[in-house]
Design a protein around this motif. Structure first.
Motif, short mmCIF file in Angstrom:
data_model
loop_
_atom_site.label_atom_id
_atom_site.label_comp_id
_atom_site.label_asym_id
_atom_site.label_seq_id
_atom_site.Cartn_x
_atom_site.Cartn_y
_atom_site.Cartn_z
N ARG A 104 0.83 -1.20 0.00
CA ARG A 104 0.00 0.00 0.00
C ARG A 104 0.87 1.26 0.00
NH1 ARG A 104 -5.20 -1.03 1.70
NH2 ARG A 104 -5.31 0.94 2.81
N SER B 102 1.08 5.55 0.90
CA SER B 102 0.55 6.72 1.60
C SER B 102 1.30 7.95 1.10
CB SER B 102 0.78 6.49 3.10
OG SER B 102 0.40 7.61 3.83
N ASP C 6 -3.30 4.82 -1.44
CA ASP C 6 -4.37 4.37 -0.55
C ASP C 6 -4.71 5.39 0.53
OD1 ASP C 6 -4.41 1.40 -1.48
OD2 ASP C 6 -2.30 1.88 -1.12
N THR C 7 -3.70 6.16 0.91
CA THR C 7 -3.85 7.01 2.10
C THR C 7 -3.25 8.40 1.88
OG1 THR C 7 -3.67 5.03 3.49
CG2 THR C 7 -3.31 7.13 4.58
N ALA D 267 -10.11 13.34 0.90
CA ALA D 267 -9.90 11.89 1.04
C ALA D 267 -11.22 11.16 0.85
CB ALA D 267 -9.30 11.58 2.41
N LEU E 13 -10.13 7.64 -0.19
CA LEU E 13 -8.83 7.28 0.36
C LEU E 13 -8.93 7.29 1.89
CD1 LEU E 13 -6.63 9.62 -1.87
CD2 LEU E 13 -6.93 7.14 -2.12
#
Ligand code: C2E
Ligand code: MG
Ligand code: MG
Ligand code: MG
Length: 282
Positions: A176, A178, A198-199, A227, A232
């Motif tokens: 993942r 970020s 993802d973040t 987000a 996200l």
């Protein structure tokens, strides 16, 4: 710090530039030796779910356990590494050290998602994804979805295509991503949509002053909304007080990290801290 200009351009001799480049070269020698002598360590800072209060993961942060100077922080040495030959070597060390730690914790039943920081030049190397795959394969006990790479918003400047390709390859392996220090770069919304992340990680500078500065409050609120729109996950870093944490929860931020929860700690303290946290939570 000034680096050698390279090429065969003529340059005026400047004693200050020369001094800086001497310091830089010497620092790199010492960092190379430290790597060989295994003087780097990772400390871990918990990430907590704002709704459940559960510890969901930890960010690995590099430290240099210097034999004479004591514990050195990234701000003391990383600037020398960036752009140098050691950038990849140190980056690979971090990946292996984090995976090794995650394996050890998994074996004791402690399942935490680990995040590591990856620098731009390391990530943008054409062999990054292949090396990561090799590393992940050497630590099969670490679920790939439990491994997250924190990258800076600015990493793709210069080579957007390469960045997207690398991120895509890594995503296909299950890891993942970020976007660290979000809000301090120059992301356009188009760019954000193109990146397979993802973040969003709200930069600590906004979090720090959001209780007193309406602009920072607006930015934090805005990133949380953004987000949501892009579906996200959103995490705030640098939450130092209970007031920060309460406001972030109220704004609908998913995760939080900061001194208000815990400072980064040595690996052996982390399971102990998690136990204490769970006891308090119950
Ligand atoms: P970052 O990834 O944005 O990490 C957050 C930094 O904020 C960490 O500093 C952390 O200790 C600190 N921090 C966390 N909570 C709080 C808080 O509540 N208040 C304040 N004032 N600070 C807080 P640290 O460990 O000194 O790392 C600084 C930066 O160095 C990191 O920023 C990251 O960009 C870089 N870095 C750290 N470890 C690594 C690494 O292994 N590889 C690479 N490439 N970069 C790293
Ligand atoms: Mg980070
Ligand atoms: Mg950050
Ligand atoms: Mg930062």
């Amino acid at each position: 710090l000034a680096k050698d200009a390279g090429g065969n351009r003529y340059q005026m001799f400047d004693p200050e530039t020369e001094r800086q480049s001497q310091i830089h070269r010497r620092a790199l020698e010492l960092i190379g030796l430290a790597l060989a002598r295994d003087e780097f360590v990772l400390h871990y800072q918990p990430k907590v779910d704002l709704l459940s209060g559960e510890v969901v993961g930890a960010e690995a942060l590099i430290r240099w356990q210097h034999p004479e100077l004591g514990l050195l922080f990234p701000g003391d040495f990383l600037s020398h590494v960036y752009g140098s030959k050691l950038e990849q070597a140190l980056g690979e060390w971090v990946i292996h050290a984090a995976l090794k730690q995650a394996t050890q914790w998994a074996q004791c039943g402690l399942n935490v998602k680990l995040s590591i920081n990856v620098s731009a030049n390391h990530l943008l190397r054409s062999d990054f994804a292949a090396n990561l795959l090799t590393a992940l394969s050497s630590y099969p006990e670490v679920p790939r979805s439990s491994f997250e790479l924190e990258v800076l918003e600015t990493m793709a400047i210069g080579d957007m295509q390469q960045a997207i390709q690398t991120l895509q390859q890594c995503k296909e392996m299950g890891v993942r991503f970020s976007l660290d220090d979000f809000g301090t770069g120059y992301s356009s919304l188009t760019y954000l949509r193109k990146l397979p992340i993802d973040t969003l990680k709200i930069d600590q500078s906004f979090v720090r002053d959001m209780l007193t500065d309406p602009d920072d409050f607006g930015i934090v609120q805005g990133v949380i909304q953004l987000a949501k729109v892009f579906k996200l996950q959103v995490i705030a870093e640098g939450a130092e007080t209970v007031e920060h944490i309460a406001l972030l929860r109220q704004l609908g931020c998913h995760l939080v990290q900061g001194y208000g929860i815990a400072k980064p700690m040595p690996a052996n303290m982390f399971p102990i801290w998690c136990n204490e946290w769970e006891k308090q939570r119950a």
